[in-house]
Write a protein that holds these residues in place. Sequence first.
Motif, PDB file in Angstrom:
ATOM      1  N   GLU A 236      87.420  76.195   0.325  1.00 10.59           N
ATOM      2  CA  GLU A 236      87.050  76.215   1.773  1.00 10.59           C
ATOM      3  C   GLU A 236      85.610  77.453   1.548  1.00 10.59           C
ATOM      4  N   GLN A 237      85.853  78.427   1.029  1.00 10.37           N
ATOM      5  CA  GLN A 237      85.228  79.803   1.023  1.00 10.37           C
ATOM      6  C   GLN A 237      83.840  79.333   0.172  1.00 10.37           C
ATOM      7  N   ALA A 238      83.997  78.677  -0.612  1.00 10.87           N
ATOM      8  CA  ALA A 238      82.570  78.115  -1.476  1.00 10.87           C
ATOM      9  C   ALA A 238      81.861  77.252  -0.507  1.00 10.87           C
ATOM     10  N   LEU A 239      82.341  76.712   0.402  1.00 10.86           N
ATOM     11  CA  LEU A 239      81.553  75.700   1.338  1.00 10.86           C
ATOM     12  C   LEU A 239      80.971  76.743   2.209  1.00 10.86           C
ATOM     13  N   ASN A 240      81.871  77.621   2.871  1.00 13.16           N
ATOM     14  CA  ASN A 240      81.565  78.498   3.944  1.00 13.16           C
ATOM     15  C   ASN A 240      80.313  79.403   3.497  1.00 13.16           C
ATOM     16  N   ASP A 241      80.531  79.964   2.438  1.00 12.89           N
ATOM     17  CA  ASP A 241      79.623  80.887   1.829  1.00 12.89           C
ATOM     18  C   ASP A 241      78.168  80.027   1.723  1.00 12.89           C
ATOM     19  N   ALA A 242      78.200  78.902   1.275  1.00 11.78           N
ATOM     20  CA  ALA A 242      77.035  78.081   1.071  1.00 11.78           C
ATOM     21  C   ALA A 242      76.367  77.628   2.262  1.00 11.78           C
ATOM     22  N   HIS A 243      77.054  77.716   3.510  1.00  9.06           N
ATOM     23  CA  HIS A 243      76.688  77.309   4.770  1.00  9.06           C
ATOM     24  C   HIS A 243      76.610  75.739   4.597  1.00  9.06           C
ATOM     25  N   VAL A 244      77.206  75.045   3.988  1.00  8.68           N
ATOM     26  CA  VAL A 244      77.296  73.423   3.821  1.00  8.68           C
ATOM     27  C   VAL A 244      78.631  72.946   4.224  1.00  8.68           C
ATOM     28  N   ASP A 245      78.368  71.659   4.951  1.00 12.02           N
ATOM     29  CA  ASP A 245      79.602  70.798   5.219  1.00 12.02           C
ATOM     30  C   ASP A 245      79.926  70.016   4.005  1.00 12.02           C
ATOM     31  N   ILE A 246      81.241  69.652   3.824  1.00 11.95           N
ATOM     32  CA  ILE A 246      81.641  68.739   2.548  1.00 11.95           C
ATOM     33  C   ILE A 246      80.697  67.319   2.702  1.00 11.95           C
ATOM     34  N   ARG A 247      80.125  67.265   3.885  1.00  8.04           N
ATOM     35  CA  ARG A 247      79.629  65.712   4.059  1.00  8.04           C
ATOM     36  C   ARG A 247      78.089  66.033   3.459  1.00  8.04           C
ATOM     37  N   GLU A 248      77.614  67.270   3.151  1.00  3.96           N
ATOM     38  CA  GLU A 248      76.182  67.601   2.488  1.00  3.96           C
ATOM     39  C   GLU A 248      76.328  67.740   1.228  1.00  3.96           C
ATOM     40  N   ILE A 249      77.543  67.457   0.434  1.00  3.63           N
ATOM     41  CA  ILE A 249      77.649  67.556  -0.954  1.00  3.63           C
ATOM     42  C   ILE A 249      77.375  66.187  -1.598  1.00  3.63           C
ATOM     43  N   ASP A 250      76.719  66.012  -2.776  1.00  2.00           N
ATOM     44  CA  ASP A 250      76.396  64.812  -3.207  1.00  2.00           C
ATOM     45  C   ASP A 250      77.568  64.378  -4.255  1.00  2.00           C
ATOM     46  N   ALA A 251      78.261  65.185  -5.120  1.00  2.00           N
ATOM     47  CA  ALA A 251      79.010  64.967  -5.978  1.00  2.00           C
ATOM     48  C   ALA A 251      80.153  66.074  -6.302  1.00  2.00           C
ATOM     49  N   ILE A 252      81.197  65.853  -6.502  1.00  2.00           N
ATOM     50  CA  ILE A 252      82.142  66.922  -6.868  1.00  2.00           C
ATOM     51  C   ILE A 252      82.421  66.778  -8.427  1.00  2.00           C
ATOM     52  N   ALA A 253      81.911  68.091  -9.080  1.00  2.00           N
ATOM     53  CA  ALA A 253      82.096  68.116 -10.399  1.00  2.00           C
ATOM     54  C   ALA A 253      83.425  68.982 -10.739  1.00  2.00           C
ATOM     55  N   VAL A 254      84.483  68.584 -11.530  1.00  2.00           N
ATOM     56  CA  VAL A 254      85.705  69.176 -11.699  1.00  2.00           C
ATOM     57  C   VAL A 254      85.911  69.153 -12.926  1.00  2.00           C
ATOM     58  N   THR A 255      86.417  70.394 -13.362  1.00  2.00           N
ATOM     59  CA  THR A 255      87.095  70.542 -14.882  1.00  2.00           C
ATOM     60  C   THR A 255      88.089  69.563 -15.307  1.00  2.00           C
ATOM     61  N   ARG A 256      87.847  68.736 -16.050  1.00  2.00           N
ATOM     62  CA  ARG A 256      88.778  67.737 -16.683  1.00  2.00           C
ATOM     63  C   ARG A 256      89.592  68.309 -17.756  1.00  2.00           C
ATOM     64  N   GLY A 257      88.867  68.960 -18.779  1.00  2.00           N
ATOM     65  CA  GLY A 257      89.917  69.784 -19.840  1.00  2.00           C
ATOM     66  C   GLY A 257      88.587  70.230 -20.713  1.00  2.00           C
ATOM     67  N   PRO A 258      89.026  70.906 -21.831  1.00  2.00           N
ATOM     68  CA  PRO A 258      90.411  71.167 -22.113  1.00  2.00           C
ATOM     69  C   PRO A 258      91.031  72.346 -21.457  1.00  2.00           C
ATOM     70  N   GLY A 259      92.135  72.572 -21.564  1.00  2.00           N
ATOM     71  CA  GLY A 259      92.904  73.678 -20.593  1.00  2.00           C
ATOM     72  C   GLY A 259      94.313  73.567 -20.775  1.00  2.00           C
ATOM     73  N   LEU A 260      94.903  74.182 -19.622  1.00  2.00           N
ATOM     74  CA  LEU A 260      96.318  74.130 -19.386  1.00  2.00           C
ATOM     75  C   LEU A 260      96.558  72.720 -18.678  1.00  2.00           C
ATOM     76  N   ALA A 261      97.288  71.816 -18.935  1.00  2.00           N
ATOM     77  CA  ALA A 261      97.574  70.856 -18.092  1.00  2.00           C
ATOM     78  C   ALA A 261      98.086  70.806 -16.887  1.00  2.00           C
ATOM     79  N   GLY A 262      98.835  71.937 -16.516  1.00  2.00           N
ATOM     80  CA  GLY A 262      99.398  72.051 -15.234  1.00  2.00           C
ATOM     81  C   GLY A 262      98.140  72.783 -14.183  1.00  2.00           C
ATOM     82  N   SER A 263      97.438  73.498 -14.998  1.00  2.00           N
ATOM     83  CA  SER A 263      96.433  74.098 -14.283  1.00  2.00           C
ATOM     84  C   SER A 263      95.273  73.238 -13.955  1.00  2.00           C
ATOM     85  N   LEU A 264      94.868  72.295 -14.763  1.00  2.00           N
ATOM     86  CA  LEU A 264      93.628  71.267 -14.608  1.00  2.00           C
ATOM     87  C   LEU A 264      93.969  70.458 -13.630  1.00  2.00           C
TER      88      LEU A 264
END
Length: 348
Positions: free
Chosen positions: A70-98
Amino acid sequence: MEETFEGEKIIRILGIETSCDETAASVLENGNQVLSNIVASQADLHARFGGIFPEVASREHIKTIYSVVEQALNDAHVDIREIDAIAVTRGPGLAGSLVVGMNMAKGLSLASGIPIIGINHLEGHLYSAWIPQENPDYQEPQFPTVALIVSGGHSSLILMKDHLTYTQLGRTLDDAAGEAFDKVARLLDLPYPGGPSIQKAAETGNVHAFNFPRAWLEDSYNFSFSGLKTAVLRTIQELHADGRPVSVENIAASFQQAVVDVLFTKTVQAARQFEAKDIIVAGGVSANRALRKAFFDQTEFRMHIPPLKLCTDNAVMIATAGHYRFINGFRDDLDMDVLPNWELAEPA
Ligand code: KG4
Ligand code: ZN
């Protein structure tokens, strides 16, 4: 995709990163403008235990992920509808954290119809070299590039002949470079995370005080740091047994120099062999002052090492890798699972 008055397309990527002990989100515009960069670190929490407990990490991510995004969107002054794609870490890492970051990304995607793209965390670290930040002299890395990724979980030498294409030249056979820093810090009773603690202690130490072993592993670009760690342990034990003082500063400086020597020498050798134009060094250990100095002091190759705040885990790097994947047509399904042991590249 939004358009400016001049008809130029604007691409905005929301990056989400929760692979280890940082909960992070960022909005990136057109692949090079960081509109926001929120990182909630759990380091203080884990410092109390001297290391990361996976269950503690994932529960902390659950508590903070919503407000971080929420803060990342607020700081950027953009609404979620103004985002074109969501990039998310899929791995490697701790399973429960990912899983926490992945589920947040899926929830947002489901509610808004915005596509999601799963990103390899190491690809993220590499793409921190494509973030100009406030550097007026910034130039993009030129291919072929040899990249050293050194973090708490990985030490890899990668050859990049083009965007999003990787060949693995070498990797660690045992401990990762950052892991070695963390373990040696523990042997010296220095606080977690070990890298910054060792660096600080080393500032007033003598790099020649102890001649710790360098595992060159001839004819390969692989690394090994467990012998070095054992040598430090033995030195401490011998000093104790002899009743001699243990100079934490001298051990830290000599250990750090041994790690830097191996990482620097092998990376430069690989860059020569594969006729690289540029070298990228990324991952948490790239924050190390001695390592940065070794690379910045040579003039044979142009260097790309992220500014300090982008060396350790963050979501700007995930959004940047996401931008390059997005413009190259990559999209993932909502049934994508996390990949805790995901390799970035096949061996050469
Ligand atoms: O990339 P990162 O934030 O997380 C992982 O992906 O693992 O890297 C964390 C690692 C830790 O092992 C930490 O001790 C190390 O990076 N590190 C450093 C320094 N700052 C962080 N190692 C050496 N010198 C530093 N200044
Ligand atoms: Zn990392």
